[in-house]
Design a protein around this motif. Structure first.
Motif, PDB file in Angstrom:
ATOM      1  N   GLY A 155     -10.260  -6.442  10.095  1.00 48.90           N
ATOM      2  CA  GLY A 155      -9.858  -7.318   8.992  1.00 48.90           C
ATOM      3  C   GLY A 155     -10.931  -7.459   7.918  1.00 48.90           C
ATOM      4  O   GLY A 155     -10.630  -7.533   6.723  1.00 48.90           O
ATOM      5  N   VAL A 156     -12.206  -7.467   8.358  1.00 47.69           N
ATOM      6  CA  VAL A 156     -13.306  -7.619   7.396  1.00 47.69           C
ATOM      7  C   VAL A 156     -13.357  -6.418   6.450  1.00 47.69           C
ATOM      8  O   VAL A 156     -13.630  -6.559   5.257  1.00 47.69           O
ATOM      9  N   VAL A 157     -13.066  -5.240   6.993  1.00 48.94           N
ATOM     10  CA  VAL A 157     -13.083  -4.027   6.173  1.00 48.94           C
ATOM     11  C   VAL A 157     -12.013  -4.132   5.085  1.00 48.94           C
ATOM     12  O   VAL A 157     -12.260  -3.828   3.905  1.00 48.94           O
ATOM     13  N   LEU A 158     -10.842  -4.607   5.492  1.00 43.85           N
ATOM     14  CA  LEU A 158      -9.754  -4.753   4.522  1.00 43.85           C
ATOM     15  C   LEU A 158     -10.073  -5.829   3.482  1.00 43.85           C
ATOM     16  O   LEU A 158      -9.763  -5.678   2.299  1.00 43.85           O
ATOM     17  N   LEU A 159     -10.725  -6.895   3.944  1.00 44.25           N
ATOM     18  CA  LEU A 159     -11.124  -7.952   3.006  1.00 44.25           C
ATOM     19  C   LEU A 159     -12.090  -7.374   1.968  1.00 44.25           C
ATOM     20  O   LEU A 159     -11.947  -7.609   0.763  1.00 44.25           O
ATOM     21  N   ILE A 187      10.620  -0.231  11.973  1.00 43.04           N
ATOM     22  CA  ILE A 187      10.337  -0.820  10.650  1.00 43.04           C
ATOM     23  C   ILE A 187       9.157  -0.065  10.035  1.00 43.04           C
ATOM     24  O   ILE A 187       8.091   0.004  10.650  1.00 43.04           O
ATOM     25  N   PRO A 188       9.382   0.560   8.875  1.00 48.06           N
ATOM     26  CA  PRO A 188       8.299   1.362   8.291  1.00 48.06           C
ATOM     27  C   PRO A 188       7.209   0.479   7.683  1.00 48.06           C
ATOM     28  O   PRO A 188       7.431  -0.188   6.683  1.00 48.06           O
ATOM     29  N   LEU A 189       6.050   0.521   8.309  1.00 51.12           N
ATOM     30  CA  LEU A 189       4.954  -0.372   7.922  1.00 51.12           C
ATOM     31  C   LEU A 189       4.517  -0.155   6.467  1.00 51.12           C
ATOM     32  O   LEU A 189       4.304  -1.102   5.717  1.00 51.12           O
ATOM     33  N   ASN A 190       4.399   1.128   6.085  1.00 50.62           N
ATOM     34  CA  ASN A 190       3.906   1.428   4.736  1.00 50.62           C
ATOM     35  C   ASN A 190       4.833   0.845   3.666  1.00 50.62           C
ATOM     36  O   ASN A 190       4.375   0.296   2.665  1.00 50.62           O
ATOM     37  N   ARG A 191       6.164   1.017   3.912  1.00 48.79           N
ATOM     38  CA  ARG A 191       7.125   0.517   2.920  1.00 48.79           C
ATOM     39  C   ARG A 191       7.058  -1.009   2.842  1.00 48.79           C
ATOM     40  O   ARG A 191       7.113  -1.595   1.768  1.00 48.79           O
ATOM     41  N   ILE A 192       6.901  -1.611   4.019  1.00 43.61           N
ATOM     42  CA  ILE A 192       6.824  -3.078   4.061  1.00 43.61           C
ATOM     43  C   ILE A 192       5.608  -3.560   3.282  1.00 43.61           C
ATOM     44  O   ILE A 192       5.663  -4.542   2.538  1.00 43.61           O
ATOM     45  N   ALA A 234       1.043  -2.210  -6.769  1.00 43.97           N
ATOM     46  CA  ALA A 234       1.219  -2.359  -5.314  1.00 43.97           C
ATOM     47  C   ALA A 234       1.270  -0.995  -4.638  1.00 43.97           C
ATOM     48  O   ALA A 234       0.641  -0.773  -3.595  1.00 43.97           O
ATOM     49  N   ILE A 235       2.010  -0.056  -5.236  1.00 38.32           N
ATOM     50  CA  ILE A 235       2.129   1.285  -4.648  1.00 38.32           C
ATOM     51  C   ILE A 235       0.757   1.959  -4.607  1.00 38.32           C
ATOM     52  O   ILE A 235       0.353   2.542  -3.597  1.00 38.32           O
ATOM     53  N   VAL A 236       0.039   1.854  -5.711  1.00 39.89           N
ATOM     54  CA  VAL A 236      -1.290   2.495  -5.787  1.00 39.89           C
ATOM     55  C   VAL A 236      -2.235   1.887  -4.749  1.00 39.89           C
ATOM     56  O   VAL A 236      -2.956   2.611  -4.045  1.00 39.89           O
ATOM     57  N   ILE A 237      -2.211   0.553  -4.630  1.00 42.30           N
ATOM     58  CA  ILE A 237      -3.103  -0.095  -3.650  1.00 42.30           C
ATOM     59  C   ILE A 237      -2.754   0.342  -2.236  1.00 42.30           C
ATOM     60  O   ILE A 237      -3.624   0.657  -1.424  1.00 42.30           O
ATOM     61  N   GLU A 238      -1.445   0.407  -1.969  1.00 46.22           N
ATOM     62  CA  GLU A 238      -1.030   0.805  -0.618  1.00 46.22           C
ATOM     63  C   GLU A 238      -1.478   2.235  -0.311  1.00 46.22           C
ATOM     64  O   GLU A 238      -2.014   2.500   0.756  1.00 46.22           O
ATOM     65  N   ARG A 239      -1.265   3.135  -1.294  1.00 46.77           N
ATOM     66  CA  ARG A 239      -1.607   4.546  -1.069  1.00 46.77           C
ATOM     67  C   ARG A 239      -3.110   4.774  -0.980  1.00 46.77           C
ATOM     68  O   ARG A 239      -3.591   5.497  -0.110  1.00 46.77           O
ATOM     69  N   LEU A 240      -3.846   4.176  -1.906  1.00 48.62           N
ATOM     70  CA  LEU A 240      -5.265   4.518  -2.034  1.00 48.62           C
ATOM     71  C   LEU A 240      -6.198   3.625  -1.234  1.00 48.62           C
ATOM     72  O   LEU A 240      -7.308   4.024  -0.903  1.00 48.62           O
ATOM     73  N   VAL A 241      -5.730   2.416  -0.920  1.00 53.29           N
ATOM     74  CA  VAL A 241      -6.654   1.485  -0.248  1.00 53.29           C
ATOM     75  C   VAL A 241      -6.178   1.148   1.163  1.00 53.29           C
ATOM     76  O   VAL A 241      -6.936   1.298   2.132  1.00 53.29           O
ATOM     77  N   LEU A 242      -4.925   0.700   1.277  1.00 52.22           N
ATOM     78  CA  LEU A 242      -4.483   0.196   2.576  1.00 52.22           C
ATOM     79  C   LEU A 242      -4.209   1.311   3.577  1.00 52.22           C
ATOM     80  O   LEU A 242      -4.631   1.241   4.729  1.00 52.22           O
ATOM     81  N   ARG A 243      -3.493   2.335   3.139  1.00 59.76           N
ATOM     82  CA  ARG A 243      -3.093   3.392   4.075  1.00 59.76           C
ATOM     83  C   ARG A 243      -4.306   4.069   4.729  1.00 59.76           C
ATOM     84  O   ARG A 243      -4.333   4.239   5.943  1.00 59.76           O
ATOM     85  N   PRO A 244      -5.333   4.426   3.942  1.00 62.30           N
ATOM     86  CA  PRO A 244      -6.491   5.046   4.597  1.00 62.30           C
ATOM     87  C   PRO A 244      -7.240   4.091   5.531  1.00 62.30           C
ATOM     88  O   PRO A 244      -7.978   4.546   6.395  1.00 62.30           O
ATOM     89  N   LEU A 245      -7.015   2.801   5.358  1.00 60.21           N
ATOM     90  CA  LEU A 245      -7.778   1.841   6.159  1.00 60.21           C
ATOM     91  C   LEU A 245      -6.935   1.199   7.266  1.00 60.21           C
ATOM     92  O   LEU A 245      -7.335   0.196   7.849  1.00 60.21           O
TER      93      LEU A 245
END
Lengths: 333, 448
Positions: free
Chosen positions: A118-122, A215-220, A102-113
């Motif tokens: 929504g389609v990009v995230l999908l 509320i810190p979005l990244n942590r959530i 989860a941490i890796v996905i958040e750092r490497l995929v979600l945070r930069p995007l």
């Protein structure tokens, strides 16, 4: 009332389909009950995967296509680690791995995007899915591995006095249903009674408003992906104990798609009820409808349960686009 | 004058450079000239990997053995390259296109280990003039070499398998006539592979008066609840299992879950390997399957593989897996491809051969008991003799039973009834020839 005609019609149609085998004598009451139970049990397994998808969608608006891959990855991790340690230790370590994922996905995929469409995230989660499928097999192997929960595989006969020949049930199916119920109860407690749960719901309702009150979005996001990872682990262990841990788990998990379409992307009860409807629907269709279709239309034959699940979901989509329990989106233009 | 000398010197220098370049260029080409290229289409990932991996390992290990022990095929070194198909037809075709032109003489032979990919490549192979060896799978009618010039279902087809299973259960009942009124369920992978035995079983059902239940299982085969509930409802006397990969072990687990006796279950030879039974644990005890080429165990060839390949650290898989059912089948498949090349070398010379030359070798394959012994395969296959008309060469199989730890192979050998199968083959092949507008070969004139 007028706006409910569509959903009522679909409901009546499904109900008619449900009782038709009994009414037409296509199956004895005992056999019919077995098919019904078999469908419910399969539905519980689909619900476990759908839960993960709903959790992430609720909190981040991301449709996580990688939930099936997460189930496979978690199950592979536990199964292989359990070869060298007790199952409980492997499960705990597996949880740790899923939090790390989860941490890796958040750092490497979600945070930069962040703030992307929504389609990009999908599409990003689609990439994550392929990566995890392949990486999981590279690290843990592609054989069929087993997870032994210590539940007897032999069937148990019940209600032998009521139905001729009795009703056959499996203990591992019942255990899966109990685990699913327990998981939903725990998630409900987590969302309703903890501050983190409340923060998750706040983010789900409105990202920007939640951010504005600190509320810190990244942590959530890390938390919700971790929770979805743990749900994937539970699903993987239950499925793995039943089917064996192998790549196919990731593909069967795709059944969660019609479940969330039917139940709604934002509803935990929707994931459960959607799973049950899909499970029962596809098993009933395979056992009772497929032979009738083949005979009536002189078809080549073949299994129908895979695509019938999507037919059911599409039927609901036509009359209720947000799903049975999903939130209706109203945009002012 | 001086200018003319300079021009001559320049021309000579240029000539020398070109000659040197040509020599340099031809040096690797000359080195490549003694190589025979084998394309491999394994599936080491995906839902069918548990079965694809041991087969691929056996195949590759045999090629390595021939290089290490014999120095290649009569001095022609074997080279090979794997292209992962994942058992997907589109990826299989992509791999075929990528590999067909490799090596100094192009691809020797393709063995996709997938009926779906075989169906797709059957249309392509004649154009590229590359043979397809599909030992124990693929189109059953491709036995007919007059129509399927490039296909070689060596050792067995699904019609043989289905026929032998019917014969076997008929014998168990006390005669084929005793099958009248019995129920046989075919639990099959809902794909070209799984559907292949249906015409033969329908014919046999008509002949002997048994009821045939067709129960498809959708890919990849982990969802079988509905199927086995139907088995429970109808209580067939026998279940024939036509699965692959995870579908097999799931079927056994579901049989346990629905209380169907494993002793009444008979799998095709692709449903009778270790990865099919071990995940089901004790529940698989008593389950039976066919075995045609390569039963489990070790013989002389395995000793050589361990000595020349594994002891040198060149093994494709784990040492302890050498001798498993699918490993051995890969081994035999590799051997038959190599023997096809060897046979063709008698006619075309001991040099790297083109696919069409290897095709002749496969069509004139003659592996008798002595040849099999010399190759170290005694006990792992029956003699095979192919002809222009018969691209299969052998029609026998045995029954093996899982005792919870290992497969036990019964000594009786069963032969498929060619009187029943041949007309089916002829009819189906003729239909294919008409559909594809393929001229039927006259084997009296065209055996080349």
């Amino acid at each position: 009332m007028k706006q409910h005609i569509g959903i009522v019609s679909v409901g009546v149609l499904l109900l008619a389909g449900l009782v038709a085998p009994l009414a037409t004598g296509a199956g004895t009451p005992g056999f019919y009950t077995e098919v019904l139970l078999g469908g419910l049990m399969a539905g519980v397994l689909y619900s476990l995967v759908a839960l993960g998808i709903v959790l992430i969608f609720k909190a981040s608006g991301v449709f996580n296509f990688a939930q099936g891959a997460m189930v496979l990855f978690a199950a592979l991790s536990v199964a292989r680690m359990a070869e060298a340690m007790p199952l409980w230790a492997a499960a705990l370590l597996g949880m740790g791995i899923m939090v790390l994922v989860a941490i890796v996905i958040e750092r490497l995929v979600l945070r930069p995007l962040v703030n992307q469409d929504g389609v990009v995230l999908l599409m990003a989660t689609l990439g994550v899915s392929y990566f995890m499928d392949g990486f999981g097999q590279t690290v843990w192997g592609s054989d069929i591995y087993s997870i032994e929960l210590g539940i007897a595989k032999e069937p148990v006969m019940i209600l032998e006095g009521v139905f001729q020949g009795g009703i056959l049930i499996n203990k591992d199916d019942v255990a899966a249903a109990l685990v699913a119920a327990l998981l939903v109860a725990l998630l409900a407690l987590f969302f309703q009674k903890t501050s983190t749960g409340r923060a998750l719901r706040a983010v789900a309702d409105d990202h920007q408003a939640a951010q504005s009150i600190g509320i810190p979005l990244n942590r959530i996001w890390v938390i919700v992906w971790s929770v979805a990872g743990v749900v994937a682990l539970v699903a993987g262990m239950v499925w793995g104990a039943k089917l064996g841990v192998q790549f196919s788990i990731s593909q069967v998990a795709l059944k969660a798609l019609p479940v969330v379409i039917l139940g709604g992307f934002t509803s935990v009860p929707g994931a459960i009820i959607g799973g049950l409807i899909i499970g029962v629907g596809e098993k009933m269709a395979e056992v009772f409808l497929a032979p009738v279709l083949v005979k009536t239309f002189d078809l080549a034959g073949g299994g129908i349960e895979n695509w019938f699940a999507y037919v059911l979901a599409l039927l609901f989509l036509l009359v209720r686009p947000q799903g049975l329990f999903g939130e209706k989106l109203i945009d002012r233009v | 004058m001086r200018q003319a000398t300079q021009r001559k010197l320049l021309a000579a220098a240029a000539g020398a450079v070109i000659a040197a370049a040509a020599a340099t260029a031809s040096a690797p080409a000359f080195a490549q000239a003694k190589e025979q290229f084998f394309p491999l289409l394994p599936y080491r990932t995906g839902p069918y990997a548990p079965n694809g991996v041991p087969f691929a390992n056996g195949y590759a290990d045999y090629l390595k053995l021939v290089n290490a022990r014999d120095g290649g095929i009569n001095g022609v070194k074997i080279t090979f390259e794997e292209c992962e198909t994942g058992y997907a037809t589109d990826r299989g075709v992509e791999c075929y296109e990528r590999l067909k032109g490799k090596g100094p003489t192009g691809a020797t032979v393709f063995q996709p280990l997938s009926t779906g990919i075989t169906f797709a490549l059957t249309d392509k192979a004649p154009g590229d003039r590359i043979p397809l060896v599909t030992a124990g799978y693929g189109r059953a009618d491709s036995v007919d070499g007059t129509v399927f010039k490039w296909n070689f279902p060596l050792g067995g087809t699904y019609w043989d398998a289905a026929d032998i299973l019917v014969q076997y259960v008929g014998k168990k009942e006390g005669g084929l006539d005793k099958l009248k009124g019995k129920k046989i369920a075919l639990v099959y992978h809902d794909s070209p592979y799984g559907k292949e035995p249906i015409p033969l079983l329908q014919l046999r059902a008509k002949m002997h008066g048994f009821e045939l239940m067709l129960l498809p299982v959708t890919h990849p085969g982990v969802e079988q609840k509905a199927t086995w509930l139907q088995v429970r409802q109808h209580r067939p006397d026998y279940v024939f299992l036509w699965g692959w990969g995870v579908m097999n072990s799931t079927a056994l687990k579901e049989a346990v879950a629905t209380g169907y006796p494993r002793e009444k279950m008979y799998g095709v030879w692709w449903s009778g390997a270790e990865p099919d039974v071990t995940p089901a644990g004790d529940g698989a005890k008593g389950y039976n399957a066919l075995t045609f080429l390569a039963p489990p165990g070790q013989g002389q060839v395995h000793k050589d593989i361990l000595k020349y390949v594994y002891d040198k650290g060149q093994g494709s898989g784990k040492k302890e897996d050498v001798g498993e059912v699918l490993y051995n089948r890969g081994l035999v498949s590799g051997m038959m491809a190599v023997e096809g090349v060897k046979r063709a070398q008698f006619k075309y010379g001991k040099k790297p051969l083109k696919g069409e030359e290897v095709r002749w070798g496969l069509e004139n394959l003659a592996l008798d008991a002595a040849a099999i012994k010399k190759l170290g395969f005694t006990g792992f296959m029956d003699p095979i003799q192919t002809t222009c008309v018969d691209h299969q060469g052998s029609h026998s199989a045995r029954i093996e039973t899982w005792d919870g730890k290992k497969w036990n192979v019964a000594p009786e050998v069963y032969e498929s009834d060619l009187q029943i199968i041949k007309p089916l083959i002829r009819e189906s092949a003729a239909k294919y020839a008409a559909e594809k507008k393929i001229p039927v070969r006259d084997c009296a004139k065209d055996a080349g």
